[in-house]
Design a protein around this motif. Structure first.
Motif, mmCIF file in Angstrom:
data_model
loop_
_atom_site.group_PDB
_atom_site.id
_atom_site.type_symbol
_atom_site.label_atom_id
_atom_site.label_comp_id
_atom_site.label_asym_id
_atom_site.label_seq_id
_atom_site.Cartn_x
_atom_site.Cartn_y
_atom_site.Cartn_z
ATOM 1 N N GLY A 1 0.802 -1.232 0.000
ATOM 2 C CA GLY A 1 0.000 0.000 0.000
ATOM 3 C C GLY A 1 0.829 1.273 0.000
ATOM 4 O O GLY A 1 0.311 2.360 0.257
ATOM 5 N N THR B 1 -0.549 3.579 -2.684
ATOM 6 C CA THR B 1 -1.895 4.005 -2.282
ATOM 7 C C THR B 1 -1.818 5.127 -1.246
ATOM 8 O O THR B 1 -2.503 6.138 -1.356
ATOM 9 N N HIS C 1 -3.213 5.199 -10.289
ATOM 10 C CA HIS C 1 -4.100 5.483 -9.147
ATOM 11 C C HIS C 1 -4.913 6.755 -9.388
ATOM 12 O O HIS C 1 -6.009 6.895 -8.875
ATOM 13 N N GLN D 1 -11.275 0.516 -1.538
ATOM 14 C CA GLN D 1 -9.998 0.863 -2.185
ATOM 15 C C GLN D 1 -9.830 0.169 -3.548
ATOM 16 O O GLN D 1 -9.311 0.772 -4.489
ATOM 17 N N LEU E 1 -8.993 2.244 -7.048
ATOM 18 C CA LEU E 1 -7.834 2.039 -7.927
ATOM 19 C C LEU E 1 -8.312 1.735 -9.346
ATOM 20 O O LEU E 1 -7.800 2.298 -10.316
ATOM 21 N N PRO F 1 -8.791 8.163 -6.305
ATOM 22 C CA PRO F 1 -8.406 7.838 -4.921
ATOM 23 C C PRO F 1 -9.472 8.240 -3.899
ATOM 24 O O PRO F 1 -10.225 9.192 -4.103
#
Ligand SMILES: Nc1ncnc2c1ncn2[C@@H]1O[C@H](COP(=O)(O)OP(=O)(O)O)[C@@H](O)[C@H]1O
Ligand SMILES: [Mg+2]
Length: 376
Positions: A145, A148, A180, A335, A339, A344
């Motif tokens: 992550g 992210t 992302h 999440q 993605l 986001p």
């Protein structure tokens, strides 16, 4: 509300933009149908932002941009070039002339408004946030992550905290920052590696991508680089130029301690080391903490839960890591879709668990001199 100057020889378009910015945006709008007239109005009473067309009879838009940048009163106002000239070379010319954003026509009115507001927000700073200038996200284990969290943190800083922020993807292995954000990673830093000249503040600007939130991105090349990524001297030069143009830099580092990573770690004010609670990541994190002992003071440890299920107690992991965990990010079922859609969670769902956790660890990212004393 902001004062916005719009210069375009197409009077129908001028009226449409005026309607949009006034009615939907709540802004005050000044119109000019010629470059000279626009420039005169800008100098008479400098606007908060200018939207400039390129192809106009008389003074063209590039010249308008250059002149605005030369005059102290308008040197730092945000400029959007809105033009039918949408090629890469046109974009480059617009940025070199001093524009902050190059938007090819046609553009939907919603997108234009979003871009205008994003750029206006970027200029406003929030005194509540006092972070170190450069925050690097690292994990030597992929899939935990790191990207992210770097992307969501950068978006939070750019959009909600209104900091002028650049997000940098240093991965040589088809980095995902642009993915992302739903952007095509073009331009990216691959051409920087080949530059024989220095990397100045104007040069670096031509390699950057803009996100509607106001966040700026230096993307990684889609096609993996064979061999070393960016060499150390190029990383240092790029970061130096970017620090000149941005208040905050957020760096997504590759999962390897190569020259590029080490150069970025040295430059970083804060290193966010990301771990998950699985054995491979725990091992990588213990090893990383040892390898980077010299950076101990500026490391913050983030435990991210990328899978559902019972989270391991931070206390047990803190004993294994022999240091406190600064932040815990819960598993967020939204999440995966964020993605897939290139949107986001901080951007679309600021109340989601992941977005809330990212926001909550902002204070932990402050450099050691200005923050935490009790946790160590
Ligand atoms: N807190 C979280 N909840 C749910 N999924 C997550 C979370 N953090 C990351 N992910 C997912 O985990 C995967 C790996 O994330 P990524 O950021 O690419 O990791 P890294 O950069 O460390 O390789 C992605 O599919 C991402 O959507
Ligand atoms: Mg990554």
């Amino acid at each position: 509300m902001a004062r916005i100057l719009v210069i375009d020889d197409n009077t129908d378009l001028l009226q449409m933009i005026r309607l949009l910015l006034e009615e939907r945006g709540g802004h005050e709008v000044i119109l000019a149908a010629e470059g000279e007239d626009g420039l005169r109005k800008a100098l008479e009473n400098p606007p908060d932002l200018a939207i400039v067309d390129i192809m106009m009879p008389g003074m063209n838009g590039y010249e308008v941009c250059r002149r605005l940048r030369q005059e102290p009163a308008t040197a730092s106002i945000p400029i959007i070039v809105l033009t039918a000239r949408g090629q890469d070379i046109d974009r480059k010319t617009a940025l070199e002339a001093g524009a902050d954003l190059h938007i090819p026509k046609p553009v939907t009115m919603s997108e234009l408004l979003e871009r205008v507001n994003g750029l206006l927000d970027r200029g406003r700073t929030s005194p509540a946030i006092q972070l170190g200038g450069t925050i690097a996200f690292l994990s030597l284990r992929g899939g935990v992550g790191c990207t992210t969290l770097a992307v969501n943190m950068a978006l939070f800083l750019a959009q909600q905290a209104k900091q002028n922020t650049c997000l940098i993807d240093l991965s040589p292995s088809s980095g995902n920052v642009a993915l992302h954000l739903g952007l095509r990673p073009d331009p990216n830093w691959s051409a920087l590696a080949l530059l024989s000249t220095g990397i100045g503040t104007e040069t670096i600007a031509t390699y950057l991508l803009n996100h509607p939130s106001g966040l700026t991105i230096l993307a990684a090349p889609f096609i993996p680089v064979i061999g070393e990524g960016l060499p150390r001297d190029k990383v240092l030069a790029a970061l130096h130029a970017l620090r000149h143009n941005f208040a905050l830099l957020v760096i997504d580092l590759p999962s390897i301690l190569n020259d590029a990573t080490m150069a970025a770690l040295e430059q970083a004010d804060t290193i966010a080391l990301v771990a998950t609670a699985d054995p491979a990541s725990i091992q990588a994190t213990i090893g990383t903490l040892q390898a980077l002992k010299g950076f101990g003071e500026k490391i913050r440890l983030i435990l991210n839960h990328t899978a559902p299920g019972q989270p391991a107690t931070p206390k047990a992991l803190e004993r294994v890591f022999r240091r406190p965990i600064d932040s815990v990010v819960p598993f967020d079922p939204a999440q995966a879709q964020a993605l897939a859609r290139g949107k986001p969670l901080v951007y679309t769902s600021p109340n989601s668990p992941l977005a809330q956790a990212v926001t909550a660890f902002v204070p932990a990212l402050q450099p050691a001199s200005t923050s935490r004393s009790a946790t160590g």
